[in-house]
Design an enzyme around this catalytic site. Sequence first.
Site, PDB file in Angstrom:
ATOM      1  N   GLY A 122      -4.545 -14.276  12.985  1.00 40.84           N
ATOM      2  CA  GLY A 122      -4.318 -14.633  11.588  1.00 40.84           C
ATOM      3  C   GLY A 122      -3.975 -16.092  11.349  1.00 40.84           C
ATOM      4  N   ASN A 131      -6.018 -18.575  10.709  1.00 46.43           N
ATOM      5  CA  ASN A 131      -6.755 -19.082   9.536  1.00 46.43           C
ATOM      6  C   ASN A 131      -6.145 -18.558   8.252  1.00 46.43           C
ATOM      7  OD1 ASN A 131      -9.236 -20.818  10.076  1.00 46.43           O
ATOM      8  ND2 ASN A 131      -9.436 -19.244  11.652  1.00 46.43           N
ATOM      9  N   ILE A 137     -18.473  -5.577  11.944  1.00 46.42           N
ATOM     10  CA  ILE A 137     -19.744  -5.760  11.246  1.00 46.42           C
ATOM     11  C   ILE A 137     -19.697  -4.922   9.978  1.00 46.42           C
ATOM     12  CG2 ILE A 137     -22.220  -5.287  11.362  1.00 46.42           C
ATOM     13  CD1 ILE A 137     -22.037  -5.956  14.362  1.00 46.42           C
ATOM     14  N   HIS A 147     -16.951 -18.970  11.004  1.00 42.10           N
ATOM     15  CA  HIS A 147     -17.509 -18.630  12.322  1.00 42.10           C
ATOM     16  C   HIS A 147     -17.308 -19.835  13.240  1.00 42.10           C
ATOM     17  CE1 HIS A 147     -20.016 -16.497  15.157  1.00 42.10           C
ATOM     18  NE2 HIS A 147     -20.614 -17.654  15.412  1.00 42.10           N
ATOM     19  N   THR A 179     -23.870 -12.702   3.978  1.00 41.13           N
ATOM     20  CA  THR A 179     -25.002 -11.875   3.553  1.00 41.13           C
ATOM     21  C   THR A 179     -25.157 -10.786   4.609  1.00 41.13           C
ATOM     22  OG1 THR A 179     -26.604 -13.182   4.794  1.00 41.13           O
ATOM     23  CG2 THR A 179     -26.160 -13.878   2.525  1.00 41.13           C
ATOM     24  N   LEU A 203     -26.150 -11.053   9.752  1.00 43.85           N
ATOM     25  CA  LEU A 203     -24.900 -11.427  10.422  1.00 43.85           C
ATOM     26  C   LEU A 203     -24.835 -12.925  10.770  1.00 43.85           C
ATOM     27  CD1 LEU A 203     -22.240 -10.287  11.790  1.00 43.85           C
ATOM     28  CD2 LEU A 203     -23.567 -10.302  13.920  1.00 43.85           C
TER      29      LEU A 203
HETATM   30  C1  GAR Z   1     -11.392 -17.909  14.597  1.00 39.28           C
HETATM   31  O1  GAR Z   1     -11.773 -18.842  15.571  1.00 39.28           O
HETATM   32  C2  GAR Z   1     -12.588 -17.477  13.768  1.00 39.28           C
HETATM   33  O2  GAR Z   1     -13.499 -18.507  13.538  1.00 39.28           O
HETATM   34  C3  GAR Z   1     -13.182 -16.422  14.671  1.00 39.28           C
HETATM   35  O3  GAR Z   1     -12.079 -15.721  15.182  1.00 39.28           O
HETATM   36  C4  GAR Z   1     -10.955 -16.595  15.248  1.00 39.28           C
HETATM   37  C5  GAR Z   1      -9.817 -15.936  14.506  1.00 39.28           C
HETATM   38  O4  GAR Z   1      -8.622 -16.628  14.670  1.00 39.28           O
HETATM   39  N1  GAR Z   1     -14.076 -15.592  13.946  1.00 39.28           N
HETATM   40  C6  GAR Z   1     -15.138 -15.010  14.475  1.00 39.28           C
HETATM   41  O5  GAR Z   1     -15.453 -15.128  15.645  1.00 39.28           O
HETATM   42  C7  GAR Z   1     -15.963 -14.186  13.498  1.00 39.28           C
HETATM   43  N2  GAR Z   1     -17.247 -13.900  14.051  1.00 39.28           N
HETATM   44  P1  GAR Z   1      -7.385 -16.355  13.708  1.00 39.28           P
HETATM   45  O6  GAR Z   1      -7.197 -14.828  13.661  1.00 39.28           O
HETATM   46  O7  GAR Z   1      -6.239 -17.016  14.382  1.00 39.28           O
HETATM   47  O8  GAR Z   1      -7.713 -16.915  12.365  1.00 39.28           O
END
Ligand code: GAR
Length: 193
Positions: A12, A14, A96, A113, A145, A148
Amino acid sequence: MKNIVILISGGGSNMAAIARTAQRDGWRKAYDAQVAAVISNRPDAKGLALARESLIATEVVDHTAFDSREAFDAELAAVIDRRNPSLVVLAGFMRILTPGFVERYRGRLLNIHPSLLPAFPGLHTHQRALDAGCKVGGATVHQVTSDLDHGPILEQAVVPVLPGDTAETLAARVLTQEHLIYPQTIARLLPTL
Ligand code: GAR
């Protein structure tokens, strides 16, 4: 009030960066917007505690309790819709989503991503970038969208790949940039919602 609902599966960071920026930059006054809820598909997601510390409402919709993606997505959408969302933000949400779910939130569903899309959609992005000999890595904020990791790109950040990098060191460098571009992109969108 424009409600932002954030979906997480793990740490979490982000989500926390978005909540911190919303607080620091006064999104409530500036855009009449708030982070209304954080929803996790994993009951043990570390980010849930972070959200609670920031006094943000949390919910869990445990995907293991459903026997199909459709059933999980239907319950997830019901929980999201109770918050009357203007924006649904995937922040490390590792499920997904069905086309029906994506269609329901079309134009107000964002993802981040950890690669420079369209390069390296899917998992293990940093190791794949290192294996390919990339000189730069990065992250992409995009509209979701049903294709994926391929929706319209809203923002990207680029970081160098340094000698001796591992997937972990590269991921950490990219993550610091994610924490900047995701809140910035949301702040840019809020006046248009
Ligand atoms: C982040 O690096 C995000 O970009 C990635 O997971 C991590 C989550 O970190 N997302 C993906 O890979 C989605 N395909 P967080 O939980 O600390 O934000």
